[in-house]
Scaffold this active site. Structure first.
Site, PDB file in Angstrom:
ATOM      1  N   HIS A 157      34.261 -15.697   3.614  1.00 54.02           N
ATOM      2  CA  HIS A 157      34.280 -14.460   2.729  1.00 54.02           C
ATOM      3  C   HIS A 157      33.136 -14.741   1.618  1.00 54.02           C
ATOM      4  O   HIS A 157      32.576 -15.651   1.212  1.00 54.02           O
ATOM      5  CB  HIS A 157      35.535 -14.368   2.104  1.00 54.02           C
ATOM      6  N   ASP A 159      32.409 -13.354  -2.294  1.00 53.12           N
ATOM      7  CA  ASP A 159      33.626 -12.963  -3.246  1.00 53.12           C
ATOM      8  C   ASP A 159      33.560 -11.617  -3.538  1.00 53.12           C
ATOM      9  O   ASP A 159      32.062 -11.121  -3.362  1.00 53.12           O
ATOM     10  CB  ASP A 159      33.079 -13.867  -4.309  1.00 53.12           C
ATOM     11  N   HIS A 312      31.374 -18.368   1.985  1.00 54.86           N
ATOM     12  CA  HIS A 312      31.918 -19.615   1.932  1.00 54.86           C
ATOM     13  C   HIS A 312      33.445 -19.843   2.312  1.00 54.86           C
ATOM     14  O   HIS A 312      33.788 -18.846   2.539  1.00 54.86           O
ATOM     15  CB  HIS A 312      31.581 -20.107   0.347  1.00 54.86           C
ATOM     16  N   ARG A 327      35.398 -21.719 -11.623  1.00 52.11           N
ATOM     17  CA  ARG A 327      34.454 -20.669 -11.215  1.00 52.11           C
ATOM     18  C   ARG A 327      33.847 -19.555 -11.932  1.00 52.11           C
ATOM     19  O   ARG A 327      34.816 -18.956 -12.481  1.00 52.11           O
ATOM     20  CB  ARG A 327      34.781 -20.183  -9.702  1.00 52.11           C
TER      21      ARG A 327
HETATM   22  C1  SIN Z   1      36.267 -19.827  -3.641  1.00 52.26           C
HETATM   23  O1  SIN Z   1      36.659 -19.316  -2.763  1.00 52.26           O
HETATM   24  O2  SIN Z   1      35.484 -19.222  -4.245  1.00 52.26           O
HETATM   25  C2  SIN Z   1      36.549 -21.273  -3.875  1.00 52.26           C
HETATM   26  C3  SIN Z   1      35.986 -22.224  -3.006  1.00 52.26           C
HETATM   27  C4  SIN Z   1      36.204 -23.453  -3.264  1.00 52.26           C
HETATM   28  O3  SIN Z   1      37.478 -23.721  -3.652  1.00 52.26           O
HETATM   29  O4  SIN Z   1      35.707 -24.512  -2.635  1.00 52.26           O
END
Ligand code: SIN
Length: 337
Positions: A157, A159, A312, A327
């Site tokens: 995905h 974000d 990602h 994040r």
């Molecule tokens: C996310 O999807 O932003 C998290 C990615 C992660 O935890 O590595």
């Protein structure tokens, strides 16, 4: 038992070899159909060569870059992003982000406040309405997984494409990571676009896609709040192919988490099987390993990704261990062709 029965080469040197060269030596250096499964293609992804060579030629004044994937990902060494960056360092980090699409740092023991302060150099920060934090910094979301939690990050995905203005980038720090597993993978969506057949490129050139937070976050809030939340976050439409605001590269901009369906250039919904299949095909491009890089975390490692240029995927292979990440996401601009 003889070697014929076991189908293994004879150790005595009597096995006959019928070919003179590696089977690939007869093939042109391009992708060809796999004989038993014609829709599966094998062979070199030649379209990656130019970008790979371009990245090979980059040099930086304020850090060194150790490449991770063919066309994306680099670990930057020799720069401390906890300290306040001078303008020239800041500009170089931003350029490296655009060049490598995702950059990594080691041993950056951010506090929540210094994490947010670093992210804020790149723009205003989002507050996520469906993923709370617990650090005292509302702009920092926390992913905390252990034996008692499920998860939904192990799908490709971008974000927040359900926002009219999705994030430009995200900065993720590992707070606690399992001994093994829990890597994050990234996929270069310019490579994914470039690798499509011309016919598919023509078909999607002016197509739009509808994005909906409900697909991933529909279970996060009580049903009686639905109208209120929907009014705040209506369905949004973005082009299927967007142009990167800084690099000018064309990027494939659909993902399985948030893209609900395709729409034509006039905004008419396309929901039939054929379009469903096309959307699936476009989303599947992220599965090509050649477009990916993979980052192995340590505590205080940081990944900073360009949220338009990459998708990602956080590998979920560490249950029942604990993995905690924080994040910060930077507000972007409206995606455009
Ligand atoms: C996310 O999807 O932003 C998290 C990615 C992660 O935890 O590595």
């Amino acid at each position: 038992m003889t070697s014929t029965e076991t189908n293994t080469p004879a150790a005595d040197g009597t096995e006959e070899v019928f070919a003179e060269a590696d089977p690939a030596a007869k093939l042109e250096a391009k992708r060809v159909a796999f004989p038993a499964f014609p829709h599966v293609k094998l062979g070199p992804f030649g379209h990656l060569a130019e970008e790979r060579a371009r990245l090979d030629g980059l040099e930086w004044k304020h850090f060194t870059a150790k490449r991770v994937g063919a066309t994306l990902g680099a670990e930057l060494h020799g720069i401390d992003i906890i300290a306040e960056l001078i303008d020239e360092q800041f500009a170089e980090v931003r350029d490296a982000l655009h060049a490598y699409k995702v950059i990594f740092f080691r041993d950056q023991a951010f506090t929540p406040a210094s994490h947010v302060a670093f992210a804020r150099r790149f723009g205003d920060l989002e507050v996520h309405p469906f993923i709370p934090g617990n650090t005292g910094e509302p702009e920092l979301v926390r992913f905390e997984k252990d034996a008692s939690t499920g998860g939904y990050e192990n799908g490709w995905h971008h974000d927040v494409t359900w926002r009219a203005v999705p994030s430009a980038g995200a900065i993720l720090r590992a707070v606690k990571v399992p001994e093994t597993g829990g890597d994050t993978l990234f996929c270069d969506m310019a490579a994914a676009y470039e690798g499509l057949d011309d016919e598919v490129k023509d078909r999607i050139e002016n197509m739009n896609a509808v994005h909906d937070f409900m697909l991933a976050f529909g279970g996060q809030f009580p049903k009686d709040k639905f109208d209120e939340v929907r009014a705040k976050y209506p369905l949004v439409t973005h082009p299927v192919v967007i142009r990167h605001h800084a690099t000018g590269k064309k990027l494939l901009y659909v993902n399985r988490f948030f893209t609900s369906h395709l729409a034509d250039a006039d905004g008419n919904d396309l929901r039939d099987d054929e379009h469903h299949q096309l959307l699936g095909y476009l989303c599947d491009q992220a599965n090509n390993l050649e477009y990916q890089c993979r980052f192995q975390w340590r505590a205080d490692s940081v990944a900073f990704w360009d949220n338009r240029a990459v998708q990602h995927y956080a590998a979920s292979d560490y249950w029942p261990d604990t993995r905690i990440m924080e994040r910060a996401s930077i507000v972007g601009t409206r995606p455009a062709r």
